[in-house]
Write an enzyme that holds these catalytic residues in place. Structure first.
Site, mmCIF file in Angstrom:
data_model
loop_
_atom_site.group_PDB
_atom_site.id
_atom_site.type_symbol
_atom_site.label_atom_id
_atom_site.label_comp_id
_atom_site.label_asym_id
_atom_site.label_seq_id
_atom_site.Cartn_x
_atom_site.Cartn_y
_atom_site.Cartn_z
ATOM 1 N N SER A 1 0.960 -1.307 -0.114
ATOM 2 C CA SER A 1 0.016 -0.437 0.333
ATOM 3 C C SER A 1 1.046 1.281 0.497
ATOM 4 O O SER A 1 2.204 0.630 0.104
ATOM 5 C CB SER A 1 -0.831 -0.074 1.296
ATOM 6 O OG SER A 1 -1.510 0.919 1.326
ATOM 7 N N TYR B 1 -2.135 -0.075 10.122
ATOM 8 C CA TYR B 1 -2.178 -0.864 8.340
ATOM 9 C C TYR B 1 -1.051 -0.278 7.961
ATOM 10 O O TYR B 1 -0.560 -1.307 8.016
ATOM 11 C CB TYR B 1 -2.925 -0.025 8.187
ATOM 12 C CG TYR B 1 -3.665 -0.322 6.584
ATOM 13 C CD1 TYR B 1 -3.756 -1.376 6.875
ATOM 14 C CD2 TYR B 1 -3.225 0.793 6.151
ATOM 15 C CE1 TYR B 1 -4.439 -1.421 5.773
ATOM 16 C CE2 TYR B 1 -2.748 0.377 4.161
ATOM 17 C CZ TYR B 1 -3.894 -1.476 3.936
ATOM 18 O OH TYR B 1 -3.858 -1.776 3.373
#
Ligand code: NAP
Length: 253
Positions: A148, A162
């Site tokens: 990501s 995250y």
């Protein structure tokens, strides 16, 4: 007469029932792989993906399993072994959580994030290497991890946990890629930006992509298909000299 087994072998896609995983499963089926479609809880969606794979002329096997569980991962790979020769792993299953500062996060939240996003990807990669590596008698293959852009931004006030989990995926990609490069395996990752999927609803902000679209240089969110197109390329022989790389797919974000 059933569908004959693919000459190219099998692609396991974790979290294949929805979003980016679903799009990867369909593009890899288009490219000729039989598909093992893993999912966590949404069997109906996974079955729909399997029917779509079969409509493309490839075999599909649906396997429930939580990548946060080593036992489930071992069962997933055992099921795949019975299905065909493993050629591709897409380490896609991943979770976010609701927006919180680090000083609000519980140990349970951080542990869940790391268990699914990091430990799960490591263990799936481990099982794939055991099967693909020429060192273990395998014929090679490709592993593509879902990273990501979060680790490049840090995600302050939202989900630093995250971002950290995906930073670990970048290091896994670099290190494992170099570790097994001479054993016929190419390990790469894609680094999506804001992509239109259900994941944002699971983080409590279903319209997150449209809310932030104006901050993205290309002025829109990406689609699961746009990410899967890059995964498909990294899996293919067209990317034969590409390894340990994280390909950014973010509209410039
Ligand atoms: P999504 O729409 O929320 O879909 C998640 C998929 O993963 C579903 O198939 C879900 O299965 C499965 N899953 C969730 N937890 C699982 C577990 N513990 N074990 C096995 N499967 C599990 O997510 P997405 O947006 O497509 O994201 C896919 C990957 O891309 C993730 O790693 C995510 O971090 C990464 N990513 C996404 C974006 C984005 O903007 N969407 C950006 C950057 C990176 P069920 O259907 O059974 O629940």
């Amino acid at each position: 007469m059933g569908i004959p087994a693919s000459d190219l072998g099998v692609a396991i896609v974790t979290g294949a029932s929805r979003g980016i995983g679903r799009a990867c499963a369909l593009k890899l089926a288009e490219d000729g792989y039989d598909i093992v479609a893993n999912y966590a809880g949404n069997r109906a969606a996974a079955e729909e993906v399997a029917r779509a794979v079969e409509a493309l002329g490839r075999r599909a096997l649906v396997v429930q399993g939580d990548v946060g569980s080593e036992a489930d991962i071992l069962a997933l790979f055992a099921a795949a072994d019975a299905f065909g020769r493993l050629a591709v792993l897409v380490n896609n299953a991943g979770v976010i959580d609701v927006a919180q500062r680090v000083d609000e996060m519980s140990a349970d939240r951080i542990t869940r994030m790391m268990t699914i996003n990091v430990v799960g990807s490591f263990l799936c990669a481990r099982e794939a290497v055991k099967r693909m590596s020429t060192r273990h008698g395998g014929k090679g293959g490709a592993i593509i991890n879902l990273s990501s852009i979060a680790p490049t931004l840090g995600a302050p006030g939202q989900y630093v946990d995250y971002a950290a989990s995906k930073g670990a995926i970048d290091a896994l990609t670099l290190g494992l890629g170099r570790e097994v490069a001479a054993e016929g395996i190419r390990v790469n990752a894609v680094r999506p930006g804001l992509i239109e999927t259900d994941i944002h609803a699971s983080g409590g902000i279903p319209d997150r992509v449209s809310l932030l679209a104006d901050t993205i240089p290309i002025k829109r969110g990406g689609t699961a298909e746009e990410v899967a197109e890059c995964v498909r390329w990294l899996a293919s022989d067209k990317a034969s000299y590409v390894l340990s790389t994280v390909l950014t797919v973010s509209g410039g974000r």
